[in-house]
Design a protein around this motif. Structure first.
Motif, PDB file in Angstrom:
ATOM      1  N   SER A  75       9.500  12.660  33.322  1.00 43.72           N
ATOM      2  CA  SER A  75      10.168  11.370  33.140  1.00 43.72           C
ATOM      3  C   SER A  75      11.038  11.449  31.894  1.00 43.72           C
ATOM      4  CB  SER A  75       9.144  10.232  33.025  1.00 43.72           C
ATOM      5  OG  SER A  75       8.384  10.377  31.852  1.00 43.72           O
ATOM      6  N   PRO A  76      12.009  10.562  31.761  1.00 45.13           N
ATOM      7  CA  PRO A  76      12.927  10.635  30.623  1.00 45.13           C
ATOM      8  C   PRO A  76      12.254  10.553  29.254  1.00 45.13           C
ATOM      9  CG  PRO A  76      13.794   9.145  32.282  1.00 45.13           C
ATOM     10  CD  PRO A  76      12.410   9.518  32.709  1.00 45.13           C
ATOM     11  N   ASP A  77      11.140   9.829  29.160  1.00 45.33           N
ATOM     12  CA  ASP A  77      10.478   9.676  27.856  1.00 45.33           C
ATOM     13  C   ASP A  77       9.355  10.690  27.629  1.00 45.33           C
ATOM     14  OD1 ASP A  77       9.064   8.469  29.896  1.00 45.33           O
ATOM     15  OD2 ASP A  77       8.280   6.852  28.645  1.00 45.33           O
ATOM     16  N   ALA A  78       9.087  11.562  28.593  1.00 48.12           N
ATOM     17  CA  ALA A  78       8.015  12.551  28.461  1.00 48.12           C
ATOM     18  C   ALA A  78       8.559  13.853  27.873  1.00 48.12           C
ATOM     19  CB  ALA A  78       7.390  12.831  29.828  1.00 48.12           C
ATOM     20  N   ASP A  79       7.637  14.674  27.341  1.00 48.33           N
ATOM     21  CA  ASP A  79       8.016  15.983  26.814  1.00 48.33           C
ATOM     22  C   ASP A  79       8.395  16.913  27.967  1.00 48.33           C
ATOM     23  OD1 ASP A  79       7.527  15.214  24.205  1.00 48.33           O
ATOM     24  OD2 ASP A  79       5.452  15.932  24.224  1.00 48.33           O
ATOM     25  N   ALA A  80       9.177  17.929  27.642  1.00 51.04           N
ATOM     26  CA  ALA A  80       9.580  18.917  28.642  1.00 51.04           C
ATOM     27  C   ALA A  80       8.364  19.706  29.113  1.00 51.04           C
ATOM     28  CB  ALA A  80      10.617  19.863  28.049  1.00 51.04           C
ATOM     29  N   TYR A  81       8.415  20.159  30.369  1.00 50.65           N
ATOM     30  CA  TYR A  81       7.323  20.974  30.897  1.00 50.65           C
ATOM     31  C   TYR A  81       7.126  22.221  30.050  1.00 50.65           C
ATOM     32  CZ  TYR A  81       7.068  18.297  35.261  1.00 50.65           C
ATOM     33  OH  TYR A  81       6.897  17.314  36.200  1.00 50.65           O
ATOM     34  N   VAL A  82       8.226  22.918  29.747  1.00 46.75           N
ATOM     35  CA  VAL A  82       8.159  24.139  28.940  1.00 46.75           C
ATOM     36  C   VAL A  82       9.318  24.173  27.950  1.00 46.75           C
ATOM     37  CG1 VAL A  82       6.972  25.549  30.666  1.00 46.75           C
ATOM     38  CG2 VAL A  82       9.455  25.452  30.675  1.00 46.75           C
ATOM     39  N   LYS A  83       9.078  24.909  26.861  1.00 44.20           N
ATOM     40  CA  LYS A  83      10.111  25.138  25.856  1.00 44.20           C
ATOM     41  C   LYS A  83      10.221  26.643  25.652  1.00 44.20           C
ATOM     42  CE  LYS A  83       7.924  22.374  22.844  1.00 44.20           C
ATOM     43  NZ  LYS A  83       6.934  21.719  23.645  1.00 44.20           N
ATOM     44  N   LYS A  84      11.250  27.067  24.979  1.00 51.57           N
ATOM     45  CA  LYS A  84      11.438  28.483  24.681  1.00 51.57           C
ATOM     46  C   LYS A  84      10.238  28.970  23.873  1.00 51.57           C
ATOM     47  CE  LYS A  84      14.942  31.564  22.799  1.00 51.57           C
ATOM     48  NZ  LYS A  84      16.263  31.662  22.195  1.00 51.57           N
ATOM     49  N   GLY A  85       9.643  30.058  24.301  1.00 52.31           N
ATOM     50  CA  GLY A  85       8.485  30.622  23.603  1.00 52.31           C
ATOM     51  C   GLY A  85       7.152  30.229  24.212  1.00 52.31           C
ATOM     52  N   ASP A  86       7.129  29.258  25.141  1.00 52.97           N
ATOM     53  CA  ASP A  86       5.872  28.834  25.783  1.00 52.97           C
ATOM     54  C   ASP A  86       5.367  29.905  26.741  1.00 52.97           C
ATOM     55  OD1 ASP A  86       6.032  26.465  24.424  1.00 52.97           O
ATOM     56  OD2 ASP A  86       6.423  25.215  26.191  1.00 52.97           O
ATOM     57  N   LYS A  87       4.037  30.016  26.834  1.00 51.07           N
ATOM     58  CA  LYS A  87       3.398  30.913  27.799  1.00 51.07           C
ATOM     59  C   LYS A  87       3.227  30.149  29.105  1.00 51.07           C
ATOM     60  CE  LYS A  87       2.300  34.158  24.709  1.00 51.07           C
ATOM     61  NZ  LYS A  87       3.203  35.259  24.542  1.00 51.07           N
ATOM     62  N   VAL A  88       3.491  30.826  30.236  1.00 50.80           N
ATOM     63  CA  VAL A  88       3.347  30.210  31.550  1.00 50.80           C
ATOM     64  C   VAL A  88       2.511  31.106  32.453  1.00 50.80           C
ATOM     65  CG1 VAL A  88       5.490  28.878  31.475  1.00 50.80           C
ATOM     66  CG2 VAL A  88       5.531  31.200  32.350  1.00 50.80           C
ATOM     67  N   LYS A  89       1.889  30.484  33.451  1.00 50.82           N
ATOM     68  CA  LYS A  89       1.153  31.205  34.477  1.00 50.82           C
ATOM     69  C   LYS A  89       1.910  31.049  35.787  1.00 50.82           C
ATOM     70  CE  LYS A  89      -3.293  30.620  32.265  1.00 50.82           C
ATOM     71  NZ  LYS A  89      -4.638  30.124  32.351  1.00 50.82           N
ATOM     72  N   GLU A  90       1.486  31.782  36.815  1.00 52.03           N
ATOM     73  CA  GLU A  90       2.184  31.745  38.102  1.00 52.03           C
ATOM     74  C   GLU A  90       2.307  30.338  38.667  1.00 52.03           C
ATOM     75  OE1 GLU A  90       0.420  34.361  40.928  1.00 52.03           O
ATOM     76  OE2 GLU A  90       0.866  36.150  39.768  1.00 52.03           O
ATOM     77  N   ASP A  91       1.260  29.530  38.490  1.00 47.84           N
ATOM     78  CA  ASP A  91       1.262  28.195  39.082  1.00 47.84           C
ATOM     79  C   ASP A  91       1.680  27.101  38.097  1.00 47.84           C
ATOM     80  OD1 ASP A  91      -0.988  28.410  37.523  1.00 47.84           O
ATOM     81  OD2 ASP A  91      -2.351  27.501  38.992  1.00 47.84           O
TER      82      ASP A  91
END
Length: 168
Positions: free
Chosen positions: A107-123
């Motif tokens: 949503s517009p007022d929520a934080d981004a799902y990921v940022k540069k440097g974040d660790k992610v998994k397949e799902d």
């Protein structure tokens, strides 16, 4: 007599064709259309004892966008200094599975799902691509670290366009 919609369609057809001039006659009505093309008319006059009519010579002049030399140099410098992150073969591209609008957060007022440097998994959900009022969550598809976000929030994206670079 032609209806307005038929006339509009006729104009579009003539506009998108390579026809320069079109005339239509029906039931006493006459329609004549001409395309406006930028042309240079050059008249050649020869001095002869007898005056003869001279036909004008028409030459089409193509329009060319000319940029100032300084602007061209700045563009060349920008291209030369921009890094090529795709050169690293170990980076995985997360691409858009459809044409739509990229959203980095739910949503517009929520934080981004990921940022540069974040660790992610397949799902892990990394973004949303909205197409035809449907919000599609895009997953990382690989375990790793977000190296670069290639699109801006709210930007239109194409099918297969890279969205993120992930170091696996």
């Amino acid at each position: 007599m032609l209806k307005i919609q038929e006339l509009r369609e006729l104009i579009k057809l003539v506009d998108h064709s390579n026809i320069d001039e079109f005339t239509f006659e029906s039931e006493g009505s006459k329609i004549k259309m001409k395309k406006n093309k930028e042309t240079t008319v050059q008249t050649v006059v020869e001095n002869k004892a007898q005056a003869q009519p001279v036909a004008p010579v028409v030459t089409e002049v193509p329009q060319v966008a000319v940029q100032p030399a300084q602007q061209q140099t700045e563009q060349a410098a920008t291209v030369a200094t921009s890094p090529a992150p795709a050169a690293d073969e170990n980076l995985h591209k997360i691409v858009s599975p459809m044409v739509g609008t990229f959203y980095a957060s739910p949503s517009p007022d929520a934080d981004a799902y990921v940022k540069k440097g974040d660790k992610v998994k397949e799902d892990s959900v990394v973004c949303i691509v909205e197409a035809m009022k449907l919000f599609n969550e895009i997953e990382a598809e690989v375990n790793g670290e977000i190296v670069e976000i290639l699109v801006e929030n709210g930007q239109l994206v194409e099918y297969g366009q890279p969205l993120f670079l992930v170091k696996a």
